[in-house]
Structures are given as structure tokens and as C-alpha cells.
Design an enzyme around this catalytic site. Structure first.
Site, PDB file in Angstrom:
ATOM      1  N   TYR A 147      -6.806   6.891   0.460  1.00  0.00           N
ATOM      2  CA  TYR A 147      -7.189   5.607  -0.122  1.00  0.00           C
ATOM      3  C   TYR A 147      -7.826   4.752   0.960  1.00  0.00           C
ATOM      4  CZ  TYR A 147      -6.751   1.035  -2.382  1.00  0.00           C
ATOM      5  OH  TYR A 147      -7.010  -0.194  -2.920  1.00  0.00           O
ATOM      6  N   ASP A 242     -10.001   5.783   9.273  1.00  0.00           N
ATOM      7  CA  ASP A 242      -9.340   4.667   8.610  1.00  0.00           C
ATOM      8  C   ASP A 242      -7.924   4.596   9.161  1.00  0.00           C
ATOM      9  OD1 ASP A 242      -7.963   2.955   6.961  1.00  0.00           O
ATOM     10  OD2 ASP A 242      -8.805   3.716   5.092  1.00  0.00           O
ATOM     11  N   LYS A 270      -3.438  -4.393   8.589  1.00  0.00           N
ATOM     12  CA  LYS A 270      -1.974  -4.452   8.535  1.00  0.00           C
ATOM     13  C   LYS A 270      -1.369  -4.988   9.826  1.00  0.00           C
ATOM     14  CE  LYS A 270      -1.582  -0.960   4.906  1.00  0.00           C
ATOM     15  NZ  LYS A 270      -1.215  -1.833   3.792  1.00  0.00           N
TER      16      LYS A 270
END
Length: 435
Positions: A147, A242, A270
Site C-alpha cells: 500500500y 516506500d 509516520k
């Protein structure tokens, strides 16, 4: 009833569904993957959260990995508070942006330049646009179950909430946009070689989670990432890691440092925001120099480099820099948790695998190895749902989806570990008795 352990969460969810689609602002929070009513959180401190009904839980989600140091860490709060008192946003350059960029670059040598944005979706979307601008090509290669946010081109065989909710491909994505994304199986080196042999000259970039954490935790197999690096270099495409999840989560040098493979571009998020909306993408100087205003690839954002978020992120990375034993302690905790969960399932005779990489882990209810998205989806998700609620009833908050990872934080200690494993042993036998 499955779900919240008091009436207020249920009442709030009913109200929310009238004014917020699905009652939540991000799909996985709705508990669709596990059933029941979502827990509405009122507060968090360290390794714990408290819901609106006053129930306390050991929190192994930690805002999906954003909170490396735990909830409401004093140093992060102090930094954010001081920044907010000076002004919450300016839409102009600040010194703290420079300090954060320098800090990240010092931790990740391959990130020679970077641009701050507000979300992981924005970071990956911008990195791909930059890769297309640099190479003059259109095709993007991704891997099923990885994702990379909700930009149109990535909602093709996506993992995380998109998969758990039964919608791996989103409505509203134009077919021509989806057609520019080529999807391959994760950990399948042969498919990578065949793809590049057939159309390598059309590929702008390969984007990958170096350690997959959005279809459950699936580490890369030997040779997989090495092949991506080799083939992108051979055919003039860019390799994008990523590391929105793994960046500064699995170690100070990120997954790329632990694995010894350096991408052309890296996406972060994050942890670098310290609990605030902040992300970044960066990499080779010659590539990043194509960004406006220096080059022709446009990207902008009013709140990019928000001073409060930057201050919080800087505080986290300063703790990382000052505490050389942080990641070894986290990895030890993750290892003990994984081992204890495995022992609980084994004792109860429940087929399960606990997969771990460094400080990340997840539970798959299957007897077979899990090495890609198809394997992850073949695991028993109903059993995960029952386990989730059995743990929730015992005060342990796990990811409300079988396709997510568990995130130990620096705030978790022996008390939280023992409470969790005690609950897991009881939950495992409860599952066995009702099977």
C-alpha cells in the site's frame, strides 16, 4: 457484543455514521475487517490508551507506527508546545525545516536532498511524478499487497485497509491511469526479470515497501530487492523505497540501511512527524533538483513543513540519535512478543505464524509460509477477528485488521509484554474451545 466495551463508543459511532462516511476518517478504523463497533479513544499515555468509556488498553497499534516513543512523550510534547506558541503555520521557510532535512539526510546517506509534505500518500505520489519527469517514461511497477497511499495509480491490488475492506481497486480511478501501473507478486524475482525483459524501457520507476507491512508483515526474501536494484539500474528506471512505515521504525538507517540496498528515492512518514501530519520524499541530488522551483516537476503544499510537526519530528529523531540502545531494546521486545505469541498458539494447537522483521511483527492464522499478498489473503481472517476481540476484551488493543502490523514502542516494557502474553494464552485456549 463484539467491539467497544461500553456504551459511549457505540453512541459516538452511531452519531459519526450520520456525518462522516462509514463513521470514520480512515477506513480501517471502522472495524470492518474484524466486525463490531470501533473503540473511540479519549487519551493515550506511553504504551496505553483509554477509551471514552474509561477502559484502558495496552496499545500495540501506536497510531499505525507513528509513535516510536509512545503516546504523549514529554520531550515531543514540549517541543510541539514551544513551536505552537511561536505560531502554528507561516507558509514561509523556517529554520526548523532545515534542521529536520539535515538530520534525515545525516541518517540516510542516499537522501541528498528532500522535500517535506504532509502525508505518506503525498510523498509517494510526488516521488512517482518526479520519477516520471526524470525518466520521461510513464509505467510504474508496484507489488500486490503493498500500500502506497490512495493516489489513483496505487489503488491497484493495494493492501492495508483497501484489501481488508474487500475493495482492492477503488471506484473513481480512471482505467487509463490504472493501466500505467504494472502489478507484480511481492518476493517474485522471476516476474521482475520477465517484466524488465519485456518492457524495461517503458518503466519510469519501481516502488516497493522494502519490508512489506500493509499485507501483514512480510520480509523480503534474499535476492528480491537486489534484483529490483539491478534491473532498475540496467534499464534506467528509478527505484523508490516506500519507507513510510519502516523509516526510523526498524532502525536508524531505515530498512535500506539494514538491508544494504540504496534506492534512488525514499518516501518517509509516520515516525518523522512525532504524531503530527508530516512526511517527506528525497534521494539523489540530480533527481531531486528537477523539483520546482529549481526544475520543471511541480509540487507544493500550504502546510508542508508545518513548524509544529517539524518540531515534534526533530524531538523524536534527537532521542533516536542520543539513545544508541533504543532499537536493540525494541527488537528484543518484538522478539519476545513474537516468541510468546507463537508459544501460546502452539500450546492451544492453533495453526498460526508470527512473522517478524526487526521491530515489526504480525500474526497470520495459517500453517503455511506467508511470502506474498495471496498467501496473506489465504490466512484465516475470521480466526484473526475472533482473536482480536478476545484480546480486546482482556485490555489488549491489536490492529483491527489481519493485514496490518503490530508496532512495539519504546514505551512498552515488561509489564505490557506480560499482560499481552497472559491475554494471548487465555485467548488462544478460548479460540480452541469454540472451534
Amino acid at each position: 457484543m463484539e467491539g467497544a466495551r461500553g456504551p459511549r463508543s457505540g453512541e459516538l459511532f452511531a452519531r459519526a455514521t450520520r456525518v462522516i462516511p462509514g463513521g470514520v476518517n480512515s477506513p480501517v478504523r471502522a472495524f470492518k475487517a474484524v466486525g463490531g463497533t470501533p473503540v473511540f479513544v479519549a487519551a493515550g499515555k506511553g504504551a496505553w490508551i483509554e477509551d471514552v468509556d474509561g477502559n484502558r488498553y495496552v496499545d500495540w497499534v501506536q497510531s499505525w507506527g507513528a509513535l516510536l516513543l509512545g503516546h504523549a512523550h514529554p520531550r515531543v510534547l514540549a517541543a510541539a508546545r514551544a513551536a505552537a506558541e511561536r505560531g502554528t503555520t507561516f507558509g514561509a521557510p523556517t529554520e526548523s525545516e532545515v534542521l529536520l532535512a539535515e538530520k534525515i539526510s545525516s541518517f540516510l546517506p542516499g537522501v541528498e536532498m528532500l522535500r517535506l509534505v504532509s502525508s505518506g500518500t503525498e510523498a509517494v505520489m510526488s516521488a512517482v511524478r518526479l520519477a516520471r519527469g526524470f525518466t520521461g517514461r510513464q509505467k510504474v511497477v508496484k507489488f500486490a499487497g503493498c500500500y502506497h497511499g490512495h493516489a489513483d495509480g496505487f489503488l491497484v491490488a493495494a493492501g492495508s485497509g483497501a484489501a481488508a475492506g474487500g475493495v482492492p481497486d477503488s471506484a473513481g480511478v480512471p482505467p487509463p491511469v490504472a493501466a500505467e501501473t504494472v502489478v507484480l507478486p511481492y518476493n517474485d524475482t522471476q516476474s521482475v526479470k520477465e517484466l524488465f525483459s519485456a518492457m524495461g524501457g517503458e518503466v519510469a520507476c519501481v516502488v516497493v515497501e522494502p519490508v512489506a507491512a500493509n499485507m501483514g508483515l512480510i520480509p523480503p526474501e534474499p535476492g528480491f530487492l537486489e534484483t529490483l536494484r539491478e534491473k532498475t539500474e540496467e534499464y534506467g528506471a528509478l527505484l523508490i523505497f516506500d519507507e513510510v512505515i519502516t523509516g526510523f521504525r526498524v532502525g536508524r538507517p531505515g530498512a535500506q540501511g539494514l538491508l544494504g540496498i540504496h534506492p534512488d528515492l525514499t518516501c518517509l512518514g509516520k515516525v518523522i512527524g512525532g504524531g503530527f501530519p508530516l512526511a517527506a520524499f528525497g534521494g539523489r541530488r540530480d533527481v531531486m533538483s528537477l523539483l520546482a522551483p529549481e526544475g520543471p516537476v511541480y509540487q507544493a503544499g500550504t502546510l508542508s513543513g508545518n513548524p509544529v510537526a517539524v518540531a515534534a519530528g526533530l524531538a523524536v529523531l534527537e532521542v533516536v540519535e542520543e539513545d544508541p540502545g533504543l532499537y536493540s531494546r525494541l527488537e528484543g521486545l518484538a522478539s519476545a512478543l513474537a516468541r510468546g505469541l507463537e508459544e501460546a498458539f502452539l500450546a492451544a494447537g492453533i495453526p498460526a505464524r508470527v512473522q517478524r522483521y526487526s521491530t515489526l511483527l504480525s500474526v497470520f492464522f495459517t500453517a503455511s509460509p506467508v511470502r506474498n499478498f495471496e498467501d496473506a489473503r489465504a490466512a484465516d481472517r475470521r480466526l484473526y477477528s475472533r482473536f482480536f476481540h478476545a484480546m480486546l476484551a482482556r485490555g489488549i488493543y491489536l490492529p483491527p485488521s489481519p493485514l496490518e502490523a503490530v508496532f512495539p514502542s519504546a514505551a512498552h516494557g515488561e509489564e505490557e509484554l506480560e499482560l499481552t502474553l497472559e491475554a494471548a494464552r487465555a485467548a488462544a485456549w478460548e479460540l480452541k474451545a469454540s472451534s
